[in-house]
Design a protein around this motif. Sequence first.
Motif, short mmCIF file in Angstrom:
data_model
loop_
_atom_site.label_atom_id
_atom_site.label_comp_id
_atom_site.label_asym_id
_atom_site.label_seq_id
_atom_site.Cartn_x
_atom_site.Cartn_y
_atom_site.Cartn_z
N LEU A 18 0.86 -1.85 0.17
CA LEU A 18 -0.36 -0.33 -0.35
C LEU A 18 1.14 0.85 0.04
O LEU A 18 0.51 2.47 -0.95
N ILE A 19 1.75 1.05 0.79
CA ILE A 19 2.89 2.25 0.68
C ILE A 19 3.83 2.77 -0.36
O ILE A 19 3.63 3.71 -1.14
N ALA A 20 3.80 1.73 -0.97
CA ALA A 20 4.34 1.80 -2.88
C ALA A 20 3.21 2.19 -3.38
O ALA A 20 4.10 2.84 -4.43
N LEU A 21 1.73 1.94 -3.39
CA LEU A 21 1.02 2.33 -4.68
C LEU A 21 0.89 3.39 -3.86
O LEU A 21 0.69 4.44 -5.11
N CYS A 22 0.61 4.39 -2.61
CA CYS A 22 0.31 5.48 -2.39
C CYS A 22 1.94 6.52 -3.02
O CYS A 22 1.66 8.09 -3.49
N ALA A 181 19.81 6.65 1.43
CA ALA A 181 19.21 5.90 2.89
C ALA A 181 19.22 4.15 2.32
O ALA A 181 18.83 3.93 3.81
N SER A 182 19.00 3.35 1.36
CA SER A 182 19.65 1.84 1.59
C SER A 182 20.01 1.44 2.05
O SER A 182 19.90 0.29 3.29
N VAL A 236 11.48 1.16 0.67
CA VAL A 236 10.24 -0.06 0.42
C VAL A 236 10.49 -1.88 -0.16
O VAL A 236 10.68 -2.83 0.22
N ILE A 237 11.55 -1.07 -0.92
CA ILE A 237 12.33 -2.36 -1.51
C ILE A 237 13.30 -3.35 -0.48
O ILE A 237 13.30 -4.51 -0.75
N VAL A 238 14.14 -2.40 0.52
CA VAL A 238 14.97 -2.82 1.42
C VAL A 238 13.73 -3.86 2.07
O VAL A 238 14.21 -4.58 3.09
#
Length: 272
Positions: A18-22, A181-182, A236-238
């Motif tokens: 959901l965060i990725a979609l936002c 950031a990662s 999100v990816i991490v």
Amino acid sequence: MNSSRNRFYLTYLGVPLLIALCLFVVFDLTDLDVLISDALYNTTTHQFVMGHNKLFENLTHRWPRIIPNLTGEAAIIGSVLSFAWPRFRAYKHSRLIAWLERVRVAPLLRFLTRHRRDLLFVVVAFSVTTGFIHYFKSHTSVFCPVETTLYGGIEQKREWFENFSLLHEAGKGRCWPGGHASGGFTMLALYFVALRYRWRHAKAVLFFTMTLGFVYGTTRIFQGWHFMSHTPWAGVIVWFSTFFTAMAFYGRARLDPFYNAQHPATAVSVAS
């Protein structure tokens, strides 16, 4: 059991999706990234507010790397040493064992041996995360703000999905997602270790990790080396790479607080 499984996957997969979609809707389909960078760019000097501040660069970019770097190095060394103690046999190495006990190294070796899986998980999680970040960087070819024509560069600004190539490098751009950031977000591996042992401060570890990642990434925005969205996308990816690695190492039963609340017999002792 189905209820706990659904709740677990909804929390650890559904919410990040959901965060990725936002992120996609709010940033990638709008000009919000550009608006934020515009506010940090001086059109008179043609520089970002902290673009050439060496102290800011050291405080926010170079020196903070020590946290994930030392964590990864400690996990590697610990993993190697975890294989040492079982090699000692009392009837062959009694003097060595007695000396290790005397200098208080033996307890550390026993601790590392008990936590070998956790140490290996941290090493693998860091490696997998790094691999995924590098994959997306090279297969999306997004350029940093200072490299684009918007801020004095020569490259066109493009969104990651416009250039994405599944099997081949998309170009020379290496700005999306945020690599710095990662580095902070990789500390999420410690959160999943804390989950495994039901450590009551697991949420504090999660908060620290997310804060670290966002601080690492946001400071680069002031220098023109990232757009704002690059930082949460890195998170999100991490998250996904670390989560699936944790599932491979531990399984849902050991990570799911909802399952273990209903099945206390499955609780994992620190010594397991």
